[in-house]
Design an enzyme around this catalytic site. Structure first.
Site, PDB file in Angstrom:
ATOM      1  N   LYS A 264      60.899  47.970   1.201  1.00 45.97           N
ATOM      2  CA  LYS A 264      60.082  48.345   0.040  1.00 45.97           C
ATOM      3  C   LYS A 264      60.300  47.362  -1.104  1.00 45.97           C
ATOM      4  O   LYS A 264      61.370  46.763  -1.202  1.00 45.97           O
ATOM      5  CB  LYS A 264      60.493  49.736  -0.459  1.00 45.97           C
ATOM      6  CG  LYS A 264      60.094  50.873   0.434  1.00 45.97           C
ATOM      7  CD  LYS A 264      60.515  52.208  -0.171  1.00 45.97           C
ATOM      8  CE  LYS A 264      60.123  53.368   0.729  1.00 45.97           C
ATOM      9  NZ  LYS A 264      58.673  53.536   0.893  1.00 45.97           N
ATOM     10  N   GLU A 336      59.091  56.041   8.529  1.00 41.42           N
ATOM     11  CA  GLU A 336      60.237  56.568   9.273  1.00 41.42           C
ATOM     12  C   GLU A 336      60.285  58.090   9.281  1.00 41.42           C
ATOM     13  O   GLU A 336      60.857  58.677  10.207  1.00 41.42           O
ATOM     14  CB  GLU A 336      61.536  56.001   8.679  1.00 41.42           C
ATOM     15  CG  GLU A 336      62.121  56.750   7.467  1.00 41.42           C
ATOM     16  CD  GLU A 336      61.234  56.744   6.225  1.00 41.42           C
ATOM     17  OE1 GLU A 336      60.315  55.887   6.140  1.00 41.42           O
ATOM     18  OE2 GLU A 336      61.429  57.604   5.346  1.00 41.42           O
ATOM     19  N   ARG A 338      58.013  60.385   9.777  1.00 40.58           N
ATOM     20  CA  ARG A 338      57.338  60.960  10.937  1.00 40.58           C
ATOM     21  C   ARG A 338      58.179  60.779  12.208  1.00 40.58           C
ATOM     22  O   ARG A 338      58.145  61.604  13.110  1.00 40.58           O
ATOM     23  CB  ARG A 338      55.931  60.336  11.062  1.00 40.58           C
ATOM     24  CG  ARG A 338      55.926  58.860  11.286  1.00 40.58           C
ATOM     25  CD  ARG A 338      54.573  58.219  10.978  1.00 40.58           C
ATOM     26  NE  ARG A 338      54.332  58.048   9.542  1.00 40.58           N
ATOM     27  CZ  ARG A 338      53.220  57.546   9.015  1.00 40.58           C
ATOM     28  NH1 ARG A 338      52.223  57.169   9.797  1.00 40.58           N
ATOM     29  NH2 ARG A 338      53.086  57.423   7.713  1.00 40.58           N
TER      30      ARG A 338
HETATM   31  N1  BES Z   1      59.283  58.092   1.710  1.00 46.46           N
HETATM   32  C1  BES Z   1      58.082  57.351   1.810  1.00 46.46           C
HETATM   33  C2  BES Z   1      56.902  58.024   1.112  1.00 46.46           C
HETATM   34  C3  BES Z   1      56.930  58.108  -0.383  1.00 46.46           C
HETATM   35  C4  BES Z   1      56.268  57.150  -1.139  1.00 46.46           C
HETATM   36  C5  BES Z   1      57.541  59.144  -1.040  1.00 46.46           C
HETATM   37  C6  BES Z   1      56.250  57.233  -2.509  1.00 46.46           C
HETATM   38  C7  BES Z   1      57.528  59.229  -2.421  1.00 46.46           C
HETATM   39  C8  BES Z   1      56.879  58.278  -3.151  1.00 46.46           C
HETATM   40  C9  BES Z   1      57.704  57.135   3.270  1.00 46.46           C
HETATM   41  O1  BES Z   1      58.761  57.035   4.150  1.00 46.46           O
HETATM   42  C10 BES Z   1      56.941  55.863   3.337  1.00 46.46           C
HETATM   43  O2  BES Z   1      57.535  54.849   3.086  1.00 46.46           O
HETATM   44  N2  BES Z   1      55.657  55.923   3.664  1.00 46.46           N
HETATM   45  C11 BES Z   1      54.847  54.761   3.746  1.00 46.46           C
HETATM   46  C12 BES Z   1      54.008  54.874   4.980  1.00 46.46           C
HETATM   47  C13 BES Z   1      53.277  53.601   5.341  1.00 46.46           C
HETATM   48  C14 BES Z   1      54.271  52.526   5.751  1.00 46.46           C
HETATM   49  C15 BES Z   1      52.312  53.897   6.454  1.00 46.46           C
HETATM   50  C16 BES Z   1      53.982  54.711   2.485  1.00 46.46           C
HETATM   51  O3  BES Z   1      53.536  55.755   2.018  1.00 46.46           O
HETATM   52  O4  BES Z   1      53.800  53.620   1.968  1.00 46.46           O
HETATM   53 ZN    ZN Z   2      60.509  57.948   3.585  1.00 46.27          ZN
HETATM   54 MN    MN Z   3      59.491  55.048   4.276  1.00 47.86          MN
END
Ligand code: BES
Ligand code: ZN
Ligand code: MN
Length: 483
Positions: A264, A336, A338
């Site tokens: 990230k 991750e 899911r």
């Molecule tokens: N934990 C994150 C989702 C999240 C994003 C929670 C912002 C709170 C605030 C999750 O694991 C994630 O990284 N999701 C990705 C999915 C994508 C790679 C398909 C996302 O939402 O960017």
């Molecule tokens: Zn996450």
């Molecule tokens: Mn994630």
């Protein structure tokens, strides 16, 4: 903090702050009940506050009269509930205003029906996480919290809501802890401690056990971290069952989500300490369920891992075999949540659960769609969705129904495995739900995407910054209403 219910008349109540709710006047509403009485006792102070324009009853507005004549209270406080009238938020706002400067607060109100919301607001409003600060804490001075209403049903409602709201605060304490203080082993330690204190059965599957079982999907996410993963299982069984169903509460427990190798951006990454909010909510729900004893069996499943980019980490392109036997092509290691949820879901089904509820901070896309106001709810079953919707309404936690048609599955096609773990930008929350649904199959299921409702970036009049404990109240109401 001692909680008491009083049936006495307002002029006899001894406390530092006596709090009352006041509506926003739209068509010259007249005062009645406790505010009418307080207005009379004070020689028209409340009418005067409205008439001067100093107080209009807008949500969160506060007016205070010190040493109100004819009353034993040290201060009389009016709290605006606004036009929509969220008494829960108003009660929380009053709590946050007075907890630092009063040792006793009593809420006086007219409708016995609002006892639950007022109690929940007061108790959640008292939550603060500043135990890591050595100075400048918002010190809670409150020793005595009272609820004044002559109706005999109020005592039971206050007690029930106290348990629920304290459990929500228990969840928030855990969710808000940073990744170094609460890695998976600490999450399960606190979960076990809670279960033992509440008389719940608790089982913790470690890495070896999960390997034996074949939970390749969950274990894949854990590969990049020095912190070992766990699957925590907490069981509640009713003494007298009113239903043969078995509810599963499955919560995402990623104690920190760096994204893994698909790392990230640095900006805002600290918020990923909240990525176990789904799991934290399920622990809080179980804490309340243990005390309120619904007539249905409830088992919580919390898969917990840290998502890190260590040298043994999961790579984009890796193929994992999940517990069900289905293979997954990992196209993005940041998807991750899911991956850990589906192994927990297969395990829950094999444990005999007949109805599945999962909660996860799953996608940023849910925040793009719904913002901070509603969590997204996805389901494969109308009846189950209906039950969840009415529970959430009672709990005052808003859910918005989102689609998870079979067609979303097409975006998850993989050239090398049975399914891919991402489905592109379009409908990101829906394809995430569709991924989970592939393991759920026909079992009645609801999925809550709480990514943007699980915590608040800023301090609010009614709430501290940080974890909200979203979901706890809904899951408890769901179990209590089950029959
Ligand atoms: N934990 C994150 C989702 C999240 C994003 C929670 C912002 C709170 C605030 C999750 O694991 C994630 O990284 N999701 C990705 C999915 C994508 C790679 C398909 C996302 O939402 O960017
Ligand atoms: Zn996450
Ligand atoms: Mn994630």
């Amino acid at each position: 903090m001692k909680i008491e219910v009083l049936a006495s008349a307002i002029e006899t109540i001894e406390c530092e702050v006596l709090t009352m709710f006041a509506v926003e006047r739209t068509n010259g509403e007249t005062l009645s009940g406790v505010t009418g009485k307080a207005n009379d006792l004070t020689g028209g102070w409340i009418e005067g506050a409205y008439a001067s324009g100093e107080f209009s009853g807008k949500a969160g507005e506060i007016a205070v009269l010190h040493r109100p004549p004819g009353m034993k209270a040290g201060r009389l406080a009016l709290i605006g509930t606004g036009k929509a009238g969220s008494i829960r938020k108003a009660a929380a706002t009053a709590m946050r205003q007075f907890k630092t400067n009063a040792t006793s607060i009593v809420y006086a109100f007219d409708s016995a029906d609002s006892a639950a919301a007022i109690t929940e607001g007061a108790v959640t409003g008292s939550w603060e996480q500043d135990h890591h600060k050595s100075a400048n804490r918002r010190e809670n001075k409150l020793e005595r919290l009272g609820f004044a209403n002559p109706d005999s049903s109020v005592a039971a409602a206050v007690e029930r809501s106290r348990i629920i709201a304290e459990s929500q605060n228990f969840s928030r304490d855990m969710i808000n802890e940073p990744g170094n203080i609460l890695p998976p082993r600490e999450l399960v330690r606190r979960g076990r401690e809670m279960a033992e204190a509440m008389g719940l059965e608790c089982e913790i599957l470690d890495q070896d056990r999960m390997r034996q079982l074949g939970m390749g999907s969950l274990l894949g996410v854990a590969m990049g971290s020095a912190e070992p993963p766990f699957l925590m299982v907490i069981r509640y069984k009713p003494n007298v069952a009113t239903s043969q169903d078995h509810l599963a509460l499955i919560g995402k427990g990623v104690t920190f989500d760096t994204g893994g190798i698909s790392i990230k951006p640095a900006d805002g990454m600290e918020k990923m300490k909240n990525d176990m909010a789904g799991g934290g909510a399920m622990l809080g729900a179980m804490r309340a369920i243990a005390q309120l004893k619904p007539g249905v069996a409830v088992t919580a499943f919390i898969p917990t891992v840290e998502n890190m980019p260590g040298s043994k980490a999961l790579r984009p392109g890796d193929i994992l075999t999940s517990l069900s036997g289905k293979t997954i092509e990992v196209l993005n290691t940041d998807a991750e949540g899911r991956l850990i949820l589906v192994d927990a879901i297969t395990y829950a089904k094999r444990q005999g659960c007949t109805h599945l509820v999962d909660a996860a901070t799953l996608t940023g896309a849910i925040g793009v769609a719904l913002g901070y106001l509603h969590a997204g709810v996805f389901s494969n079953n109308e009846a189950m969705l209906g039950r969840l919707m009415s529970a959430s309404k009672k709990a005052g936690e808003s859910l918005w129904h989102m689609p998870v048609d079979d067609e979303y599955r097409e975006q998850l096609k993989s050239g090398y495995a049975d399914i891919a773990n991402i489905g592109g930008r379009a409908g990101g929350s829906c394809t995430a739900a569709a991924f989970i649904k592939d393991w759920v199959e026909d079992t009645p299921w609801v999925h809550l995407d709480i990514a943007y409702t699980a915590y608040m970036d800023d301090i609010k009049p009614h709430s501290a910054k940080g974890a909200t404990g979203f979901g706890v109240r809904t899951f408890v109401e769901l179990a209590l209403a089950w029959s």
